[in-house]
Scaffold this motif. Structure first.
Motif, PDB file in Angstrom:
ATOM      1  N   CYS A  11       0.574  -1.069  -0.088  1.00  0.00           N
ATOM      2  CA  CYS A  11       0.028  -0.049  -0.051  1.00  0.00           C
ATOM      3  C   CYS A  11       0.970   1.224  -0.008  1.00  0.00           C
ATOM      4  CB  CYS A  11      -1.023  -0.244   1.140  1.00  0.00           C
ATOM      5  SG  CYS A  11      -0.159   0.215   2.720  1.00  0.00           S
ATOM      6  N   ARG A  15      -3.211   8.591   3.315  1.00  0.00           N
ATOM      7  CA  ARG A  15      -4.782   8.758   4.093  1.00  0.00           C
ATOM      8  C   ARG A  15      -5.752   8.420   3.155  1.00  0.00           C
ATOM      9  NH1 ARG A  15      -4.416  12.558   9.068  1.00  0.00           N
ATOM     10  NH2 ARG A  15      -2.211  12.117   9.873  1.00  0.00           N
ATOM     11  N   THR A  16      -6.820   7.953   3.356  1.00  0.00           N
ATOM     12  CA  THR A  16      -7.963   7.792   2.352  1.00  0.00           C
ATOM     13  C   THR A  16      -8.452   8.859   1.783  1.00  0.00           C
ATOM     14  OG1 THR A  16      -9.751   6.212   2.083  1.00  0.00           O
ATOM     15  CG2 THR A  16      -9.610   7.206   4.061  1.00  0.00           C
ATOM     16  N   LYS A  45      -7.409   4.911  -6.180  1.00  0.00           N
ATOM     17  CA  LYS A  45      -8.685   4.503  -5.556  1.00  0.00           C
ATOM     18  C   LYS A  45      -9.734   4.416  -6.507  1.00  0.00           C
ATOM     19  CE  LYS A  45      -7.702   8.143  -2.872  1.00  0.00           C
ATOM     20  NZ  LYS A  45      -8.034   9.252  -1.857  1.00  0.00           N
ATOM     21  N   GLY A  76      -3.559   4.158  -0.768  1.00  0.00           N
ATOM     22  CA  GLY A  76      -4.102   4.241   0.507  1.00  0.00           C
ATOM     23  C   GLY A  76      -3.350   3.335   1.423  1.00  0.00           C
ATOM     24  N   ASP A  79      -6.508   5.372   7.202  1.00  0.00           N
ATOM     25  CA  ASP A  79      -7.618   5.708   7.594  1.00  0.00           C
ATOM     26  C   ASP A  79      -7.374   7.442   7.575  1.00  0.00           C
ATOM     27  OD1 ASP A  79      -6.910   6.711  10.256  1.00  0.00           O
ATOM     28  OD2 ASP A  79      -8.034   5.233  10.986  1.00  0.00           O
ATOM     29  N   THR A  87      -7.965  -0.382   3.190  1.00  0.00           N
ATOM     30  CA  THR A  87      -8.674   0.709   2.115  1.00  0.00           C
ATOM     31  C   THR A  87      -9.040   0.175   0.762  1.00  0.00           C
ATOM     32  OG1 THR A  87      -6.808   1.775   1.396  1.00  0.00           O
ATOM     33  CG2 THR A  87      -7.989   2.728   3.414  1.00  0.00           C
TER      34      THR A  87
END
Length: 91
Positions: A11, A15-16, A45, A76, A79, A87
């Motif tokens: 990943c 942050r998402t 995403k 991602g 959070d 995510t």
């Protein structure tokens, strides 16, 4: 062609609620002394897949495994507070 017997999933540890484009990823790898992105593929995403490194070229993503693996990174992994979080999406 090199022998490939492993896919390594990473990943981006971002942050998402923030975007981290393939250009951001490449820039960060260059700043750390790489010759470009260490991953072969980057999944955004929105589900789009960006090809970053030719598959016939060894990656720079998993020491000891690069010679025989494909590196895949998804956008991602954190959070909105910066804590570890899955995510990934289903599509």
């Amino acid at each position: 062609m090199r022998k490939i017997d492993l896919i390594v999933l990473h990943c981006s540890a971002t942050r998402t609620d923030r975007c981290y484009t393939e250009y951001d990823l490449i820039t960060d790898h260059l700043r750390r002394g790489g010759s470009g992105a260490g991953y072969h593929y980057y999944i955004r995403k929105d589900g789009s897949i960006k090809s970053l490194r030719p598959v016939d070229k060894s990656g720079a993503h998993a020491r000891g495994y690069n010679a025989h693996s494909i590196g895949v990174c998804y956008e991602g992994g954190l959070d909105t507070n910066g804590h570890s979080c899955d995510t990934r999406t289903t599509f």
